[in-house]
Scaffold this active site. Structure first.
Site, short mmCIF file in Angstrom:
data_model
loop_
_atom_site.label_atom_id
_atom_site.label_comp_id
_atom_site.label_asym_id
_atom_site.label_seq_id
_atom_site.Cartn_x
_atom_site.Cartn_y
_atom_site.Cartn_z
N ALA A 72 2.08 1.84 -8.49
CA ALA A 72 1.37 0.57 -8.66
C ALA A 72 2.22 -0.58 -8.14
O ALA A 72 3.44 -0.50 -8.14
CB ALA A 72 1.02 0.34 -10.13
N ASP A 73 1.55 -1.62 -7.69
CA ASP A 73 2.26 -2.82 -7.27
C ASP A 73 1.31 -4.00 -7.33
O ASP A 73 0.10 -3.83 -7.47
CB ASP A 73 2.84 -2.67 -5.87
CG ASP A 73 4.14 -3.46 -5.72
OD1 ASP A 73 4.09 -4.70 -5.85
OD2 ASP A 73 5.19 -2.85 -5.49
N GLN A 74 1.91 -5.19 -7.22
CA GLN A 74 1.13 -6.42 -7.32
C GLN A 74 1.70 -7.45 -6.35
O GLN A 74 2.91 -7.54 -6.18
CB GLN A 74 1.23 -6.95 -8.75
CG GLN A 74 0.38 -8.18 -9.04
CD GLN A 74 0.52 -8.62 -10.49
OE1 GLN A 74 1.61 -8.94 -10.94
NE2 GLN A 74 -0.58 -8.59 -11.22
N LYS A 122 5.11 4.11 -3.21
CA LYS A 122 5.81 4.47 -4.45
C LYS A 122 5.31 5.80 -4.99
O LYS A 122 6.10 6.65 -5.43
CB LYS A 122 5.64 3.36 -5.48
CG LYS A 122 6.43 2.11 -5.12
CD LYS A 122 6.19 0.98 -6.11
CE LYS A 122 6.99 -0.25 -5.72
NZ LYS A 122 6.80 -1.37 -6.66
#
Length: 198
Positions: free
Chosen positions: A74-76, A58
């Site tokens: 950011a990611d989760q 991203k």
């Protein structure tokens, strides 16, 4: 402040709120990334690594369009019972997901990556373990009714900053990581990059 610009490459309201709350100046440019392609090429057993890869992809996607800015991706991911849990596609699926996690623990992996000039210059991932309490079906139905379809935007079908806090009996780890970003390391890196004052 500095002349350095920061772009958040995420549509997450929680991540925007974290940065705003911390007094970080930024703009938003949502990354156009096919997450399914990234997931298909990644080992599903490595949930933390997948979160990190998605954050990097991203950040890079937006950095290529604005190379002079600092871009934060950011990611989760959510790991449960040896597999990955994705966002529920429906309220029925959300109910089944939450019922399966009842009385058990799972891990949330939140990752962030900073890119500039089309290259990732920093990335980090943090993990939190959450223990879901053995809630009743009555509570589960009340929770789903109260929160509504907004839950479908959250992996795991809960928001800890809302009524979802009542789903848990313990959380081992950083609150910001639960919300979707390892904020303390991000702030440290933004200071190093000159986006924030030291």
């Amino acid at each position: 402040m500095s002349g350095e610009r920061l772009i958040l490459a995420s549509k997450s309201a929680a991540r925007r709120a974290m940065l705003e709350g911390a007094g970080v100046p930024f703009s938003v440019h949502v990354a156009e990334v096919d997450e399914d392609v990234v997931k298909a090429a990644h080992d599903p057993a490595d949930a933390a690594g997948l979160a990190l890869e998605l954050a990097r992809v991203k950040a890079l996607a937006v950095s290529r369009h604005d190379p002079e800015a600092w871009v934060l991706g950011a990611d989760q991911t959510l790991a449960f019972a040896g597999g990955l849990v994705s966002k529920a596609p429906s309220m029925t699926a959300a109910r089944a997901q939450l019922a399966a996690m009842r009385g058990r623990s799972h891990q949330l992996h939140s990752a962030a990556a900073l890119a500039r000039n089309g290259q990732v210059v920093w990335s980090d991932v943090d993990t939190v373990t959450l223990r879901v309490r053995d809630f009743s079906d009555v509570f589960l139905d009340a929770y789903l009714t109260a929160e509504g379809e907004a839950l479908l935007a959250s992996v795991g079908s809960y928001r800890l900053e809302g009524m979802g806090a009542q789903l848990f009996e313990a959380v081992d780890g950083d609150y910001f990581t639960v919300l979707g970003m390892p904020l303390w390391p991000v702030l440290a890196e933004l200071r190093r990059a000159g986006v924030l004052a030291t």
